[in-house]
Design a protein around this motif. Structure first.
Motif, PDB file in Angstrom:
ATOM      1  N   LEU B  28      34.601  45.709  37.716  1.00 13.70           N
ATOM      2  CA  LEU B  28      34.136  44.421  37.189  1.00 13.70           C
ATOM      3  C   LEU B  28      34.627  44.292  35.757  1.00 13.70           C
ATOM      4  O   LEU B  28      34.885  45.290  35.091  1.00 13.70           O
ATOM      5  CB  LEU B  28      32.602  44.358  37.189  1.00 13.70           C
ATOM      6  CG  LEU B  28      31.904  44.059  38.520  1.00 13.70           C
ATOM      7  CD1 LEU B  28      31.723  45.315  39.311  1.00 13.70           C
ATOM      8  CD2 LEU B  28      30.573  43.387  38.273  1.00 13.70           C
ATOM      9  N   THR B  29      34.760  43.055  35.299  1.00  6.25           N
ATOM     10  CA  THR B  29      35.131  42.871  33.896  1.00  6.25           C
ATOM     11  C   THR B  29      34.038  42.097  33.172  1.00  6.25           C
ATOM     12  O   THR B  29      33.245  41.380  33.782  1.00  6.25           O
ATOM     13  CB  THR B  29      36.455  42.094  33.736  1.00  6.25           C
ATOM     14  OG1 THR B  29      36.299  40.830  34.377  1.00  6.25           O
ATOM     15  CG2 THR B  29      37.636  42.820  34.325  1.00  6.25           C
ATOM     16  N   ILE B  30      34.022  42.299  31.849  1.00  3.32           N
ATOM     17  CA  ILE B  30      33.160  41.487  30.990  1.00  3.32           C
ATOM     18  C   ILE B  30      34.098  40.801  30.008  1.00  3.32           C
ATOM     19  O   ILE B  30      34.849  41.466  29.293  1.00  3.32           O
ATOM     20  CB  ILE B  30      32.151  42.355  30.205  1.00  3.32           C
ATOM     21  CG1 ILE B  30      31.259  43.145  31.171  1.00  3.32           C
ATOM     22  CG2 ILE B  30      31.315  41.485  29.267  1.00  3.32           C
ATOM     23  CD1 ILE B  30      30.399  44.187  30.483  1.00  3.32           C
ATOM     24  N   ASP B  31      34.091  39.484  30.044  1.00  2.00           N
ATOM     25  CA  ASP B  31      34.936  38.724  29.129  1.00  2.00           C
ATOM     26  C   ASP B  31      34.140  37.536  28.616  1.00  2.00           C
ATOM     27  O   ASP B  31      33.571  36.782  29.413  1.00  2.00           O
ATOM     28  CB  ASP B  31      36.204  38.259  29.866  1.00  2.00           C
ATOM     29  CG  ASP B  31      37.267  37.735  28.913  1.00  2.00           C
ATOM     30  OD1 ASP B  31      37.120  37.935  27.675  1.00  2.00           O
ATOM     31  OD2 ASP B  31      38.239  37.125  29.387  1.00  2.00           O
ATOM     32  N   VAL B  34      30.584  37.277  30.036  1.00  3.53           N
ATOM     33  CA  VAL B  34      30.385  36.962  31.449  1.00  3.53           C
ATOM     34  C   VAL B  34      30.742  38.188  32.299  1.00  3.53           C
ATOM     35  O   VAL B  34      31.827  38.758  32.132  1.00  3.53           O
ATOM     36  CB  VAL B  34      31.250  35.747  31.875  1.00  3.53           C
ATOM     37  CG1 VAL B  34      31.137  35.509  33.376  1.00  3.53           C
ATOM     38  CG2 VAL B  34      30.838  34.490  31.114  1.00  3.53           C
ATOM     39  N   PHE B  35      29.813  38.597  33.177  1.00  2.00           N
ATOM     40  CA  PHE B  35      30.100  39.647  34.154  1.00  2.00           C
ATOM     41  C   PHE B  35      30.891  39.012  35.282  1.00  2.00           C
ATOM     42  O   PHE B  35      30.456  38.013  35.864  1.00  2.00           O
ATOM     43  CB  PHE B  35      28.804  40.218  34.747  1.00  2.00           C
ATOM     44  CG  PHE B  35      27.962  41.021  33.793  1.00  2.00           C
ATOM     45  CD1 PHE B  35      28.412  42.230  33.292  1.00  2.00           C
ATOM     46  CD2 PHE B  35      26.699  40.577  33.421  1.00  2.00           C
ATOM     47  CE1 PHE B  35      27.619  42.987  32.423  1.00  2.00           C
ATOM     48  CE2 PHE B  35      25.904  41.324  32.560  1.00  2.00           C
ATOM     49  CZ  PHE B  35      26.368  42.530  32.057  1.00  2.00           C
ATOM     50  N   SER B  36      32.053  39.605  35.622  1.00  2.00           N
ATOM     51  CA  SER B  36      32.888  38.990  36.638  1.00  2.00           C
ATOM     52  C   SER B  36      33.441  40.026  37.625  1.00  2.00           C
ATOM     53  O   SER B  36      34.057  40.995  37.195  1.00  2.00           O
ATOM     54  CB  SER B  36      34.022  38.243  35.953  1.00  2.00           C
ATOM     55  OG  SER B  36      34.804  37.603  36.902  1.00  2.00           O
ATOM     56  N   PRO B  37      33.232  39.865  38.945  1.00  2.00           N
ATOM     57  CA  PRO B  37      32.418  38.801  39.539  1.00  2.00           C
ATOM     58  C   PRO B  37      30.927  38.984  39.224  1.00  2.00           C
ATOM     59  O   PRO B  37      30.489  40.108  38.994  1.00  2.00           O
ATOM     60  CB  PRO B  37      32.689  38.941  41.040  1.00  2.00           C
ATOM     61  CG  PRO B  37      33.284  40.276  41.251  1.00  2.00           C
ATOM     62  CD  PRO B  37      33.835  40.746  39.956  1.00  2.00           C
ATOM     63  N   ALA B  38      30.204  37.879  39.230  1.00  2.00           N
ATOM     64  CA  ALA B  38      28.795  37.919  38.849  1.00  2.00           C
ATOM     65  C   ALA B  38      27.963  38.666  39.885  1.00  2.00           C
ATOM     66  O   ALA B  38      26.965  39.290  39.563  1.00  2.00           O
ATOM     67  CB  ALA B  38      28.268  36.501  38.669  1.00  2.00           C
ATOM     68  N   TRP B  50      32.527  48.782  34.781  1.00  2.00           N
ATOM     69  CA  TRP B  50      32.695  47.554  34.005  1.00  2.00           C
ATOM     70  C   TRP B  50      33.725  47.789  32.906  1.00  2.00           C
ATOM     71  O   TRP B  50      33.633  48.772  32.170  1.00  2.00           O
ATOM     72  CB  TRP B  50      31.382  47.172  33.329  1.00  2.00           C
ATOM     73  CG  TRP B  50      30.295  46.706  34.246  1.00  2.00           C
ATOM     74  CD1 TRP B  50      30.048  45.420  34.643  1.00  2.00           C
ATOM     75  CD2 TRP B  50      29.262  47.502  34.856  1.00  2.00           C
ATOM     76  NE1 TRP B  50      28.938  45.379  35.459  1.00  2.00           N
ATOM     77  CE2 TRP B  50      28.438  46.630  35.610  1.00  2.00           C
ATOM     78  CE3 TRP B  50      28.957  48.872  34.835  1.00  2.00           C
ATOM     79  CZ2 TRP B  50      27.327  47.093  36.329  1.00  2.00           C
ATOM     80  CZ3 TRP B  50      27.862  49.327  35.554  1.00  2.00           C
ATOM     81  CH2 TRP B  50      27.068  48.433  36.292  1.00  2.00           C
ATOM     82  N   GLY B  98      23.955  39.683  35.979  1.00  2.00           N
ATOM     83  CA  GLY B  98      24.754  40.084  37.129  1.00  2.00           C
ATOM     84  C   GLY B  98      23.862  40.520  38.282  1.00  2.00           C
ATOM     85  O   GLY B  98      22.648  40.714  38.107  1.00  2.00           O
TER      86      GLY B  98
END
Lengths: 174, 104
Positions: B28-31, B34-38, B50, B98
């Motif tokens: 997952l990424t945080i940009d 925003v946690f993505s995907p949520a 993450w 998330g």
């Protein structure tokens, strides 16, 4: 009644963004950069005071979070103005903010223990609320450079998070 | 030569039988907070990782449960031990939210 930095921002907003409104002017990018940086510095200084004075873990931890986040955002702001070759320009809003913050810090410095914790956290909630409102209604819409606008938008999300974090700590102190 | 391979093969077979579904790492990424995907689906034994692209630190915190610290421009991970659906948030910025669906 404290003269809070929030009061200065509130006055700034309520008076139709005086002094700009009188001339029907929006703040310029160099002024916006200065206001944003000043607002961040004010919160860092309040945090430093809280780290020194508070004996409550939640309050000290919160203050450290504020110091760390606002320093990171202000560093981004400095890097951006350097990159854009913009010189932040001092202005009436920045001066009013700095003056009110100085008075607020003097009030906080006289308080101790639970009274300090309560006053600091309540001001953090109110201050972030006002900064967020200023960003949303005035600073972001007025910014013309897209990178500056984007930094302010990310800043708004961070500070909305701080507002909720501060409310949580305020709730835990009761 | 052949004989020495046997225990290895046996061990491998045993491992495969013991864990029919291989554990995966879900990224997952945080940009920009925003946690993505949520929301993600995972299995017990999977690792959630993450990657924080922001310049500020975040956490993935489950109220009354676990917490992972994710430093700026860095990663944080947790191996899921329990099945169930969990909501998590960033303790420093509670507006970041998330969700994980963890199946057994």
């Amino acid at each position: 009644m404290f003269i809070r930095p929030t009061a200065a921002l509130a006055a700034f907003l309520l008076a139709g963004a005086a002094p700009y409104a009188r001339a029907a002017e929006k703040p310029t990018d160099p002024q916006i950069a200065h206001i944003a940086y000043t607002a961040g510095t004010i919160d860092i200084e309040a945090a430093k005071l809280a780290i020194k004075k508070s004996r409550t873990k939640e309050v000290v931890d919160f203050a450290k979070d504020m110091e760390r986040d606002h320093e990171a955002v202000n560093k981004q702001a400095l890097d951006l103005v350097k990159k854009l070759k913009v010189t932040p320009e001092d202005n009436a809003t920045s001066q009013a903010l700095a003056k009110a913050a100085k008075e607020e810090r003097a009030k906080l410095a006289k308080l101790k223990g639970a009274a300090f914790d309560k006053a600091y956290i309540e001001n953090e909630v109110a201050y972030h609320k006002q900064v967020d409102s200023a960003l949303e209604t005035l600073l972001i819409p007025s910014a013309s450079n897209t990178e500056l606008k984007s930094l302010l938008e990310t800043g708004l999300k961070i500070f909305q998070g701080h507002e909720q974090h501060a409310e949580h700590v305020a709730g835990a102190l009761k | 030569m052949r004989a020495s391979l046997l225990p290895l093969l046996a061990a491998l077979t045993l491992a495969l039988v013991a864990s029919p579904a291989l554990a995966a790492t879900i990224e997952l990424t945080i940009d920009k907070l925003v946690f993505s995907p949520a929301s993600v689906e995972a299995k017990v034994g999977d690792t959630i990782e993450w990657t924080n692209k922001d310049v500020i630190a975040h956490t993935a915190t489950v109220k009354g449960g676990w917490e992972v610290t994710i430093p700026p421009k860095s990663k944080g991970r947790i191996t899921l031990k329990q099945a169930g659906a969990v909501d998590y948030f960033c303790r420093f910025h509670p507006n970041m939210k998330g969700h994980l669906e963890v199946s057994p």
